[in-house]
Scaffold this motif. Sequence first.
Motif, short mmCIF file in Angstrom:
data_model
loop_
_atom_site.label_atom_id
_atom_site.label_comp_id
_atom_site.label_asym_id
_atom_site.label_seq_id
_atom_site.Cartn_x
_atom_site.Cartn_y
_atom_site.Cartn_z
N ASN A 432 5.18 45.38 -11.79
CA ASN A 432 4.71 46.74 -11.52
C ASN A 432 5.55 47.78 -12.26
N HIS A 433 6.85 47.56 -12.25
CA HIS A 433 7.78 48.44 -12.97
C HIS A 433 7.41 48.45 -14.47
N LEU A 434 7.17 47.27 -15.01
CA LEU A 434 6.84 47.14 -16.43
C LEU A 434 5.56 47.92 -16.76
N CYS A 435 4.55 47.76 -15.90
CA CYS A 435 3.27 48.43 -16.17
C CYS A 435 3.41 49.95 -16.05
N ASP A 436 4.25 50.41 -15.11
CA ASP A 436 4.51 51.86 -15.02
C ASP A 436 5.17 52.37 -16.30
N LEU A 437 6.16 51.63 -16.78
CA LEU A 437 6.85 52.04 -18.01
C LEU A 437 5.87 52.06 -19.18
N TYR A 438 5.04 51.03 -19.23
CA TYR A 438 4.10 50.90 -20.36
C TYR A 438 3.10 52.05 -20.39
N ALA A 439 2.81 52.57 -19.19
CA ALA A 439 1.86 53.69 -19.09
C ALA A 439 2.50 55.01 -19.51
N ASN A 440 3.77 54.99 -19.81
CA ASN A 440 4.49 56.20 -20.24
C ASN A 440 4.97 55.98 -21.68
N PRO A 441 4.12 56.30 -22.67
CA PRO A 441 4.42 55.91 -24.06
C PRO A 441 5.74 56.45 -24.59
N ASP A 442 6.13 57.67 -24.18
CA ASP A 442 7.39 58.21 -24.71
C ASP A 442 8.59 57.40 -24.22
N LEU A 443 8.56 57.14 -22.92
CA LEU A 443 9.65 56.37 -22.32
C LEU A 443 9.71 54.96 -22.93
N TRP A 444 8.53 54.37 -23.06
CA TRP A 444 8.43 53.01 -23.63
C TRP A 444 9.02 52.98 -25.04
N ALA A 445 8.61 53.95 -25.85
CA ALA A 445 9.10 53.98 -27.24
C ALA A 445 10.61 54.20 -27.27
N GLN A 446 11.12 55.02 -26.35
CA GLN A 446 12.57 55.23 -26.28
C GLN A 446 13.29 53.91 -25.97
N MET A 447 12.74 53.16 -25.01
CA MET A 447 13.37 51.88 -24.66
C MET A 447 13.29 50.89 -25.83
N GLN A 448 12.19 50.92 -26.55
CA GLN A 448 12.09 50.03 -27.71
C GLN A 448 13.15 50.37 -28.76
N ARG A 449 13.34 51.67 -28.96
CA ARG A 449 14.37 52.08 -29.93
C ARG A 449 15.75 51.63 -29.46
N ASN A 450 16.01 51.82 -28.15
CA ASN A 450 17.30 51.37 -27.61
C ASN A 450 17.49 49.88 -27.85
N ALA A 451 16.40 49.14 -27.57
CA ALA A 451 16.48 47.67 -27.70
C ALA A 451 16.78 47.28 -29.14
N MET A 452 16.06 47.90 -30.07
CA MET A 452 16.18 47.49 -31.48
C MET A 452 17.55 47.80 -32.07
N LYS A 453 18.27 48.75 -31.45
CA LYS A 453 19.60 49.00 -31.99
C LYS A 453 20.72 48.37 -31.15
N HIS A 454 20.35 47.65 -30.12
CA HIS A 454 21.36 46.95 -29.31
C HIS A 454 21.99 45.85 -30.17
N PRO A 455 23.36 45.76 -30.18
CA PRO A 455 23.98 44.72 -31.03
C PRO A 455 23.73 43.31 -30.47
N VAL A 456 23.11 42.47 -31.29
CA VAL A 456 22.82 41.09 -30.84
C VAL A 456 23.37 40.06 -31.82
N GLY A 457 24.11 40.52 -32.84
CA GLY A 457 24.65 39.60 -33.84
C GLY A 457 25.89 38.87 -33.33
N TRP A 458 26.55 38.17 -34.23
CA TRP A 458 27.67 37.30 -33.86
C TRP A 458 29.03 37.97 -33.98
N ASP A 459 29.09 39.17 -34.55
CA ASP A 459 30.36 39.73 -34.96
C ASP A 459 31.46 39.66 -33.89
N VAL A 460 31.18 40.24 -32.73
CA VAL A 460 32.20 40.33 -31.68
C VAL A 460 32.54 38.93 -31.16
#
Length: 476
Positions: A432-460
């Motif tokens: 339900n939380h996911l569907c609420d977020l998805y219905a809010n395109p600005d918020l959704w796009a913001q979270m996608q941007r956050n996700a895509m810049k989250h460090p997931v590589g091996w460096d640390v």
Amino acid sequence: MKVLSVASEVAPLIKTGGLADVAGALPAALAEKGVEMRTLVPGYPAVHAALDGSKPVLSDGNLFGGPAQILHGTAHGLDLYVLDAAHLFYRDGGPYAAPDGFDWWDNAERFAALSWMAATIATDGIGGWKPDVLHAHDWQGGLAPVYLQRLGGAHTVGSVFTIHNIAFTGSAGADMMARLRLPMEGYNPGGFEFHGRISALKAGIAYSDKVNTVSPTYAEELKTPEFGMGFDGALAHKGSDFCGILNGIDTDYWNPAKDPHVAGFSTPRGKSKARTALIEEFGLPYDNGPLCVVVSRLTEQKGFDLLLHAVPTLLERGGQLVVLGSGDPGLEHAFSELASRNSQVAVHIGYNEPMSHRLIAGGDAILVPSRFEPCGLTQLYGLRYGTLPVVASTGGLADTVIPDGVATRMAGVATGIQFAPGNAEALKDAFNHLCDLYANPDLWAQMQRNAMKHPVGWDVSAAAYAELYAQVARNP
Ligand SMILES: Nc1ncnc2c1ncn2[C@@H]1O[C@H](COP(=O)(O)OP(=O)(O)O[C@H]2O[C@H](CO)[C@@H](O)[C@H](O)[C@H]2O)[C@@H](O)[C@H]1O
């Protein structure tokens, strides 16, 4: 610093799960930290086929029932020692199971042989190369530190043991002691004895200088009876010699801008082509809810029975689901059946690397409802591709996904949703939380941007492994 890594699978040569990804990614990640890592792997047919220009560097007339040699060569940029022992590894079927799906009858000897060779190489050196540290992975490498001690190598070589999956204990009958070349004095609760049997996993814990698992939260969980599967005491006993180091992913291979399997993109907006392609590939309706994907082994650990209970909530709100996985026959059947009854659900049973990229690129959200999860890799792929993770708050899932909430939303850092593990009602709330977020395109796009810049590589984490090696090396 020279390190010999020993693993029963290494991507992209041979893979059944996340262990292969980590064993395959560590050498390149560590090279940047000044560590020269070579990897010892079994000579399965797929490994031989991938080897470039190998040469024999060591032979053994009788390695657990047959002749064997070590081949030194390269494949896909990896510097490999391959244990060429046809009587143990050159077989049709998987690394651990025969074509009929049952475990090989001689798995204890097969991986004892791998561990024996690892300890031999570490103790004596090979072709002028001698490691400072022996790094063994999971139960298949668990006996290596025992043999290292037995062969006298522990005086000059440090040892590290990594737990990727504690559910596989490497159990063998106590009557196998001589056959597995194990010393009688190690058969006690402080050694490799576990409930009246030999456990290669316990051996790795007890005999290695340092032990780690693949996330800090899971390291804490493993010290409790609820998660420790009987090894909690042994792990707690290690004190500061047991820690968690978060997995990374290969950010070149999992790169949405350059992924050869999908229409490339580098912003959330660019995902739409990959999404449309996925909908068309699986013949899904063009609904207006979130397109959720799963890429996983279908097992009890991964919590997919909970997903089966909770999924009607997602579907009622216009969401869709694509599952790629294989494993437990009951779960395979249940998901196939769900898809046959429901046009919003598509299922592909099997293992398919290119398809996994298409799902991760095209999905809006990736589901990881695990009961326990040492780290998890697919939520990291999801972050990199702007496919928001919906995860159980356990182990490495809790350490890698920043849950949407009042504070994280205000700070503009949320990357996904967490819910209580093992709880289907909590997963329904998460949908339900996911569907609420998805219905809010600005918020959704913001979270996608956050996700895509989250460090997931091996460096640390590569730096953390390098530090661990430095602590155990006898002559750093
Ligand atoms: N049907 C399919 N088709 C294509 N690809 C598929 C697939 N099923 C799974 N995969 C791939 O296999 C890998 C699975 O890795 P995970 O870390 O998610 O779990 P696993 O339990 O195997 O690993 C264990 O070891 C790793 C490494 O330490 C830990 O992250 C994890 O928590 C622990 O359980 C991923 O690369 C995934 O994409």
